[in-house]
Design an enzyme around this catalytic site. Structure first.
Site, PDB file in Angstrom:
ATOM      1  N   GLY A  11       0.843  -1.208   0.000  1.00 34.97           N
ATOM      2  CA  GLY A  11       0.000   0.000   0.000  1.00 34.97           C
ATOM      3  C   GLY A  11       0.871   1.248   0.000  1.00 34.97           C
ATOM      4  O   GLY A  11       1.877   1.306   0.707  1.00 34.97           O
ATOM      5  N   ARG A  72       0.893  -4.919  -5.101  1.00 36.33           N
ATOM      6  CA  ARG A  72       1.054  -6.135  -4.284  1.00 36.33           C
ATOM      7  C   ARG A  72       1.233  -7.259  -5.308  1.00 36.33           C
ATOM      8  O   ARG A  72       0.351  -7.465  -6.133  1.00 36.33           O
ATOM      9  CB  ARG A  72      -0.177  -6.373  -3.422  1.00 36.33           C
ATOM     10  CG  ARG A  72      -0.511  -5.185  -2.504  1.00 36.33           C
ATOM     11  CD  ARG A  72      -1.601  -5.548  -1.518  1.00 36.33           C
ATOM     12  NE  ARG A  72      -2.197  -4.380  -0.900  1.00 36.33           N
ATOM     13  CZ  ARG A  72      -1.707  -3.743   0.166  1.00 36.33           C
ATOM     14  NH1 ARG A  72      -0.596  -4.163   0.723  1.00 36.33           N
ATOM     15  NH2 ARG A  72      -2.322  -2.695   0.678  1.00 36.33           N
ATOM     16  N   ASP A 103       5.160  -4.954   5.862  1.00 34.77           N
ATOM     17  CA  ASP A 103       5.650  -6.282   6.239  1.00 34.77           C
ATOM     18  C   ASP A 103       5.692  -7.286   5.084  1.00 34.77           C
ATOM     19  O   ASP A 103       6.666  -8.031   4.943  1.00 34.77           O
ATOM     20  CB  ASP A 103       4.880  -6.845   7.443  1.00 34.77           C
ATOM     21  CG  ASP A 103       3.398  -6.964   7.187  1.00 34.77           C
ATOM     22  OD1 ASP A 103       2.895  -6.285   6.268  1.00 34.77           O
ATOM     23  OD2 ASP A 103       2.743  -7.737   7.891  1.00 34.77           O
ATOM     24  N   THR A 127       4.490   2.528   5.496  1.00 32.44           N
ATOM     25  CA  THR A 127       3.106   2.044   5.576  1.00 32.44           C
ATOM     26  C   THR A 127       2.362   2.933   6.555  1.00 32.44           C
ATOM     27  O   THR A 127       2.938   3.347   7.569  1.00 32.44           O
ATOM     28  CB  THR A 127       3.031   0.577   6.051  1.00 32.44           C
ATOM     29  OG1 THR A 127       1.684   0.305   6.504  1.00 32.44           O
ATOM     30  CG2 THR A 127       3.959   0.256   7.208  1.00 32.44           C
ATOM     31  N   ASP A 129       0.206   1.970   8.515  1.00 31.03           N
ATOM     32  CA  ASP A 129      -0.264   1.162   9.656  1.00 31.03           C
ATOM     33  C   ASP A 129       0.599   1.255  10.919  1.00 31.03           C
ATOM     34  O   ASP A 129       0.144   0.928  12.008  1.00 31.03           O
ATOM     35  CB  ASP A 129      -0.354  -0.317   9.261  1.00 31.03           C
ATOM     36  CG  ASP A 129      -1.444  -0.576   8.242  1.00 31.03           C
ATOM     37  OD1 ASP A 129      -2.309   0.301   8.056  1.00 31.03           O
ATOM     38  OD2 ASP A 129      -1.436  -1.654   7.626  1.00 31.03           O
ATOM     39  N   ASP A 131       2.871  -0.727  11.885  1.00 36.42           N
ATOM     40  CA  ASP A 131       2.823  -2.037  12.528  1.00 36.42           C
ATOM     41  C   ASP A 131       4.117  -2.838  12.371  1.00 36.42           C
ATOM     42  O   ASP A 131       4.084  -4.065  12.304  1.00 36.42           O
ATOM     43  CB  ASP A 131       1.636  -2.849  11.981  1.00 36.42           C
ATOM     44  CG  ASP A 131       1.720  -3.037  10.470  1.00 36.42           C
ATOM     45  OD1 ASP A 131       2.552  -2.369   9.820  1.00 36.42           O
ATOM     46  OD2 ASP A 131       0.952  -3.847   9.942  1.00 36.42           O
ATOM     47  N   ARG A 173      -6.003  -3.451   8.963  1.00 35.64           N
ATOM     48  CA  ARG A 173      -6.680  -4.755   9.007  1.00 35.64           C
ATOM     49  C   ARG A 173      -6.068  -5.666  10.053  1.00 35.64           C
ATOM     50  O   ARG A 173      -6.718  -6.558  10.570  1.00 35.64           O
ATOM     51  CB  ARG A 173      -6.707  -5.420   7.638  1.00 35.64           C
ATOM     52  CG  ARG A 173      -5.359  -5.575   7.002  1.00 35.64           C
ATOM     53  CD  ARG A 173      -5.470  -6.122   5.602  1.00 35.64           C
ATOM     54  NE  ARG A 173      -4.247  -5.800   4.884  1.00 35.64           N
ATOM     55  CZ  ARG A 173      -4.143  -5.723   3.586  1.00 35.64           C
ATOM     56  NH1 ARG A 173      -5.187  -5.933   2.837  1.00 35.64           N
ATOM     57  NH2 ARG A 173      -2.999  -5.435   3.029  1.00 35.64           N
TER      58      ARG A 173
END
Ligand code: F6P
Length: 324
Positions: A11, A72, A103, A127, A129, A131, A173
């Site tokens: 993304g 992706r 990731d 990203t 996120d 994360d 997500r």
């Protein structure tokens, strides 16, 4: 090391352009040839390369998205796809690769450099996120949460005017960090994230409490990966058990991924882009360049992708106390 390639993958995230610019200009400064790969690993497989120089990355530091495009790639998950990618890397004479992504992109980079040790890789966390393990912030997160905060402030105005209950779904997500931080900043009545179990009865009790003290409008932030099944599902369940307020749902979606990067993201992206190139020149391989407590740090890719980001228990408690 004479020739490096840079790509963006997964993304997109605001600040990726600033990072590409930093990689390219650092490489040029160090006298290394630099090539851009179009659309991430798909571009490696398709042999879609562009020669880059300082001019090609002018006037992009302030722009969202990625000038190199992103994707992706399912083909890169296969040994055959990676072999084709490697053949193209060899043809170009590329000996180092900088991957900006999340990731999934890191896993791909790690496998490639393990299968073909002739190419070294350094990854940069890009990203929204946030994360990844081994960096306090990922490129794009700060911009994304500020986009969420602006949007929820607007929603709050109309929620209060109509005395409505809003469920606002934000991205993430697998991780609730966008929801958690923006929820605190927006004074959300509740924040639902994948890292904690969502109890509908507890949520109803919170809403009853707010309603009794005549709160004007309620905003609940829901991370898309929350275990209760997303904002529409939760709204439906809650509306059946709590009908004192009219319920509305707003999915913020991809507006969170666009927009001009914040100052923080531009500076982080620039610093990590510079460090990634220096890392490759120092002989580093299969590492992520991150920033921890203001200092640049390199950690192995296999550690960076561990999905065990602990949500700070105190932050969770603060979020709950503030919603009283
Ligand atoms: O990983 C970044 C992210 O924006 C997630 O927060 C979100 O779940 C996902 O990408 C959406 O991906 P796509 O744009 O492919 O639908």
């Amino acid at each position: 090391m004479k020739h490096i390639a840079v790509l963006t993958s997964g993304g997109d995230a605001p600040g990726m352009n600033a990072c590409i610019r930093a990689v390219v200009r650092t490489a040029v400064y160090k006298g290394i040839q630099v090539t851009g790969v179009i659309a991430g690993y798909e571009g490696l497989i398709n042999g879609d390369f562009r020669k880059l120089d300082s001019t090609s990355v002018g006037n992009i530091i302030q722009k969202g998205g990625t000038m190199l495009k992103t994707a992706r790639s399912d083909r890169f998950r296969t040994a055959e796809g990676r072999l084709t990618a490697m053949e193209n890397i060899r043809k170009q004479g590329i000996d180092g690769l900088v991957v900006i992504g999340g990731d999934g992109s890191f896993r791909g980079a790690d496998i490639l450099a393990t299968e073909f040790p002739e190419v070294r890789v350094i990854c940069i966390p890009g990203t929204i996120d946030n994360d990844l393990y081994g960096t306090d912030f990922t490129i794009g997160y700060d911009t994304a949460i500020n986009t969420v905060v602006d949007a929820v402030d607007n929603i709050r105005d109309t929620a209060s005017s109509h005395n409505r209950l809003f469920f606002v779904e934000v991205m993430g997500r697998d991780a609730g960090l966008i929801a958690l931080r923006s929820g605190i900043a927006c004074g959300a009545e509740a924040i639902l994230i994948p890292e904690t179990k969502t109890h509908i009865d507890k949520l109803i009790a919170q809403l009853e409490r707010g309603w009794k003290r005549q709160k004007s409008g309620h905003v609940i932030i829901v991370a898309e990966g929350d275990d209760a099944g997303g904002a529409f599902k939760i709204a439906e369940i809650v509306q059946q058990k709590f009908d004192k307020l009219e319920t509305k749902v707003c999915i913020l979606g991809h507006i969170q991924r666009g927009g001009n990067p914040s100052c923080m993201d531009r500076v982080l992206a620039t610093r990590l882009g510079y460090e990634a190139v220096c890392g490759l020149l120092d002989g580093k391989n299969r590492m992520m360049a991150g920033q921890v407590a203001g200092k640049v740090s390199f950690i192995p890719l296999e550690k960076a992708v561990k999905h065990n980001i602990d949500v700070n228990a105190t932050i969770l408690e603060i979020a709950e106390i503030m919603s009283l």
